[in-house]
Enzyme design. Structure first.
Site, short mmCIF file in Angstrom:
data_model
loop_
_atom_site.label_atom_id
_atom_site.label_comp_id
_atom_site.label_asym_id
_atom_site.label_seq_id
_atom_site.Cartn_x
_atom_site.Cartn_y
_atom_site.Cartn_z
N SER A 232 4.97 10.27 -16.82
CA SER A 232 3.86 10.59 -17.73
C SER A 232 4.14 11.90 -18.45
O SER A 232 4.96 12.71 -18.01
CB SER A 232 2.55 10.71 -16.94
OG SER A 232 1.54 11.32 -17.71
N ASP B 5 0.86 -1.19 0.00
CA ASP B 5 0.00 0.00 0.00
C ASP B 5 0.89 1.23 0.00
O ASP B 5 1.45 1.62 1.03
CB ASP B 5 -0.91 0.00 1.23
CG ASP B 5 -1.88 1.16 1.24
OD1 ASP B 5 -2.71 1.23 2.16
OD2 ASP B 5 -1.82 2.00 0.31
N LEU B 6 1.05 1.86 -1.16
CA LEU B 6 1.99 2.97 -1.31
C LEU B 6 1.55 4.23 -0.58
O LEU B 6 2.33 5.16 -0.44
CB LEU B 6 2.19 3.27 -2.80
CG LEU B 6 2.91 2.17 -3.59
CD1 LEU B 6 2.85 2.46 -5.08
CD2 LEU B 6 4.36 2.05 -3.13
N ASN C 123 5.16 1.17 -11.05
CA ASN C 123 4.12 1.44 -12.05
C ASN C 123 2.85 2.05 -11.47
O ASN C 123 2.10 2.70 -12.17
CB ASN C 123 3.77 0.13 -12.77
CG ASN C 123 2.83 0.33 -13.93
OD1 ASN C 123 3.18 0.95 -14.91
ND2 ASN C 123 1.62 -0.19 -13.80
N TYR D 40 -4.93 24.06 -4.12
CA TYR D 40 -4.91 22.70 -4.68
C TYR D 40 -5.42 22.72 -6.11
O TYR D 40 -6.45 23.32 -6.41
CB TYR D 40 -5.78 21.76 -3.84
CG TYR D 40 -5.82 20.34 -4.37
CD1 TYR D 40 -4.80 19.44 -4.09
CD2 TYR D 40 -6.88 19.91 -5.17
CE1 TYR D 40 -4.83 18.14 -4.58
CE2 TYR D 40 -6.91 18.62 -5.67
CZ TYR D 40 -5.89 17.74 -5.38
OH TYR D 40 -5.91 16.45 -5.87
#
Length: 748
Positions: free
Chosen positions: A599, A521-522, A548, A618
């Site tokens: 990306s 769980d990053l 990834n 944000y």
């Protein structure tokens, strides 16, 4: 009636009070229906049809964008939108019926404990179909009770449809209940006021209670019931709407308004009851939470979610109009449809107003669409019974084939048209006819491709929402190359079920490859460290690590478990810690390679070192861009500081679940989609095989060993990278900041 999203269930605030003062009413009479007691064959059906037609004409109807349904509201001035946003459309009536049915099934006609069944009843805000009255009139013990329903809108119940024993006891009156009521003193021994909170400004409660007390008989009961009446809006729009309620002096919390008002009007024996009826799904917007709790509660939560999502979506236009109008500065305002001049100038003001309204409406629609998908029947069946929609799975396979054929035909038509343009031996007239023929063929092929692509996307949405893992696209060659088959493939992810399904897929495609699942769980640095330490405990050599996983363009700022902006935490800090934790395993390999999947989105923002957690402001695209820039800088830092070959890449434009937060309004202006929702022509899209190709090159191309830190696109080293993304000083600074943030989190 809508819930207050802060609670865990739909709560009904019911307040009942008795009138103990003497009545001035001496000789009770009661309103009876004009047709009371008539047999069905004696009813004037033609007259009834005329009345109903006139009643239907009272409403204002308009088409709903993206739906075959219509919105139905009462005649309004523009400034009145706030108090009647819900309207009288099918979605609103369905939600009311759902709530009323559940309430009635659990508690009967009333929440108040009545000493005896009332003889004369007044229902304030009875609704256009008089649901409560018609149910109560047929409830056991209420067979002799007579009812009057009063509402601002005309009632649309055909008298001829009611049983004779009900017709003789029911009458409906169209009247504004904020004005003096057309009834005698003490005429009713039970008055019910329900679902009117959003239409009663706080100063109007006192005269309304006084007037209803006048109509209540001695020892009679007045019951007031409602739910906190707010639409189901995303958090930032909900705050805007609450501000509008305050501006119009609308307080939807009965407990803060009514007790004092009732006491000042001489009402005694006041009882407040909080009734929990249908479990609320709010705050449960994911499959894990929707699957928790008792089975009946889960089903009801989904049903309610679907109903109220449809309810809110059907009024997205009026809601967005209300919110954007309220956000205009205090200056002369008009509807942009009226043609009048707005304060900022006729052209700019109208355009800005329409743009803001459109954005607001799109936000509401996208939010309710997400809730509706989560509440879908297929998702419910999958979670509760492990059901898989084979029809959708087979349809996905067929549509993939159809899409491939459509794309081939489009390519053929395009190539044929190009050949004609380059020259043809045919006469000029024949060439013109042939060009026109090919142009038509090309248009048809493109239309067919878009149609199939839209159908395929809809099927994939259903499968993903239901929790089914889609099989790889059947038009891809999934046979792995024997030259790069690993002995061991470590599959890391959060979901054990998805890891298991991926293991099964790999076993079918490459039976000789051993797979090993790793829960990772990053978004939690402690869990990342645990996963890395688990890998180290295996004592193996790892040749290639591909970072990834990612999240993209989360609409509102969210924080990870450690208090960091979620995209930066999941896309950079998590992979940073995991990579450094398993570095000994990587260095056991002869020529280790680390691939950091970035990306094109890195063009959207550098790393915002001054506000890396985006606390000041944000922007969902800039925050994603920051994390993708960090991926490139991380590869550069790994190569220089750790002495391993690390590269970064852009996989290409591929429609995956990563796009789930992108709305139509996000994609259309930049050409990601066309007006019909199909893939836009501005950017080349890739399928899964094409997207994975750059990963393969980045991981296994031997010549890249001499080009550590480079950025790849379309399987090639890409020189067109933002300068801030390849700046070595930025890479060094990011490394130091990342270490500090991680140490701080792990020390807690």
């Amino acid at each position: 009636m809508l819930p207050d999203t802060s609670n865990s269930a739909l709560d009904v605030d019911a307040v009942s009070a008795d009138r103990s003062s003497e009545s001035r009413f001496a000789d009770p009479t009661f309103l009876l229906s004009e047709q009371a007691g008539n047999a069905p064959d004696q009813l004037d059906l033609e007259q009834e049809q005329l009345k109903l037609a006139k009643a239907h004409d009272w409403f204002v109807e308009s088409n709903l964008r993206g739906s075959h349904e219509t919105s139905r509201t009462r005649p309004l001035e523009p400034q009145d939108d706030v108090v009647s946003w819900s309207g009288y459309g099918h979605a609103a009536l369905d939600a009311d019926a759902l709530f009323m049915a559940e309430w009635r099934d659990q508690y009967g006609p009333t929440v108040a404990n009545l000493e005896s069944t009332p003889e004369r009843v007044l229902d304030i805000g009875c609704g256009v179909y008089g649901q409560w009255i018609l149910a109560a009139a047929q409830a056991p013990g209420w067979e002799a009770t007579r009812f009057v329903g009063l509402d601002l809108a005309p009632v649309l119940v055909p008298t001829s449809m009611l049983p004779a024993e009900v017709r003789s006891r029911v009458v409906f009156v169209q009247h504004d209940f904020l004005r003096p009521l057309p009834f005698d003193d003490g005429q009713f021994d039970y008055i019910r006021t329900c679902g009117v909170t959003a239409g009663v400004p706080e100063p109007s409660w006192d005269p309304l209670i006084e007037e209803l007390k006048r109509c209540l008989a001695p020892r009679g009961t007045h019951e007031i019931a409602d739910t906190p009446s707010r639409p189901t809006l995303p958090p930032h729009l909900r705050e805007e709407f609450d501000t509008i309620l305050e501006k119009h002096l609308l307080n939807v919390n009965l407990r803060s308004v009514l007790p004092a008002t009732l006491a000042m009007n001489g009402m005694h024996d006041v009882v407040h009851t909080r009734v929990r009826t249908i479990p609320k799904p709010w705050g449960m917007l994911d499959e894990t939470n929707l699957a928790a709790g008792p089975e009946e509660a889960r089903v009801k939560a989904r049903v309610l979610m679907a109903s109220l999502a449809r309810y809110t979506a059907s009024h997205a236009a009026s809601l967005s109009r209300t919110i954007t109008r309220a956000s205009e500065p205090d200056s002369p305002q008009v509807s942009p449809l009226s043609g009048d001049t707005l304060a900022r100038g006729p052209g700019l003001a109208a355009a800005a107003h329409l743009r803001d309204q459109s954005e607001c409406e799109s936000t509401i629609r996208s939010g309710t669409a997400e809730w509706n998908k989560l509440a879908s029947i297929s998702a419910l069946m999958t979670q509760q019974w492990g059901w898989t929609c084979r029809v959708d799975a087979e349809m996905e396979t067929q549509l993939n084939d159809h899409l491939r054929i459509a794309e081939e035909r489009l390519l053929e038509a395009t190539q044929a048209a190009s050949a004609i343009e380059e020259g043809s031996p045919l006469p000029a007239n024949a060439q013109m006819d042939q060009r026109e023929e090919l142009r038509v063929a090309q248009q048809k092929a493109e239309a067919r491709r878009r149609e199939v692509a839209a159908q395929l996307q809809a099927v994939r949405d259903r499968l993903e929402t239901a929790g089914n893992v889609r099989s790889p696209e059947p038009d891809l060659d999934m046979s792995p190359s024997q030259e790069i088959l690993p002995k061991l493939l470590i599959l890391a992810g959060r979901s054990p079920d998805k890891l298991r399904q991926t293991q099964e897929t790999v076993a079918k495609l490459a039976p000789g490859v051993e797979t090993k699942p790793l829960i990772l769980d990053l978004a939690s640095l402690k869990k990342v460290r645990q996963a890395g330490e688990e890998v180290e405990s295996w004592g193996i050599a790892i040749d290639v690590l591909i970072n990834n996983a990612a999240v993209m363009s989360i609409p509102q700022r969210e924080l990870s478990e450690d208090g960091y902006e979620l995209q930066f935490a999941s896309n950079h800090l998590g992979p940073f810690l995991f990579t450094n934790t398993i570095l000994p395993s990587l260095k056991r390999a002869t020529a280790p390679r680390i691939v950091s999947v970035s990306s094109w989105g890195h063009h959207q923002s550098p790393v915002n070192f001054d506000d890396i957690n985006w606390e000041k402001s944000y922007d969902k695209f800039a925050t994603y861009g920051q994390s993708k820039t960090a991926n490139i800088l991380f590869a550069i830092g790994l190569s220089s500081k750790r002495g391993v070959c690390a590269v970064s890449l852009h996989p290409g434009l591929i429609r995956t679940d990563l796009w789930r937060h992108l709305t139509r309004e996000d994609q259309l202006p930049v050409g990601l989609i066309n007006e019909d929702g199909s893939n836009g022509d501005r950017f080349p899209y890739k399928n899964l095989q094409e997207g994975a190709a750059t990963h393969i090159v980045a991981a296994f191309e031997p010549t890249l060993q001499d080009h550590a830190g480079v950025y790849l696109d379309d399987c090639q080293i890409q020189p067109e990278v933002e300068a801030y993304a390849v700046d070595k000083e930025n890479a060094e600074r990011l490394w130091s900041v990342s270490e500090e943030l991680i140490q701080k989190a792990l020390a807690q």
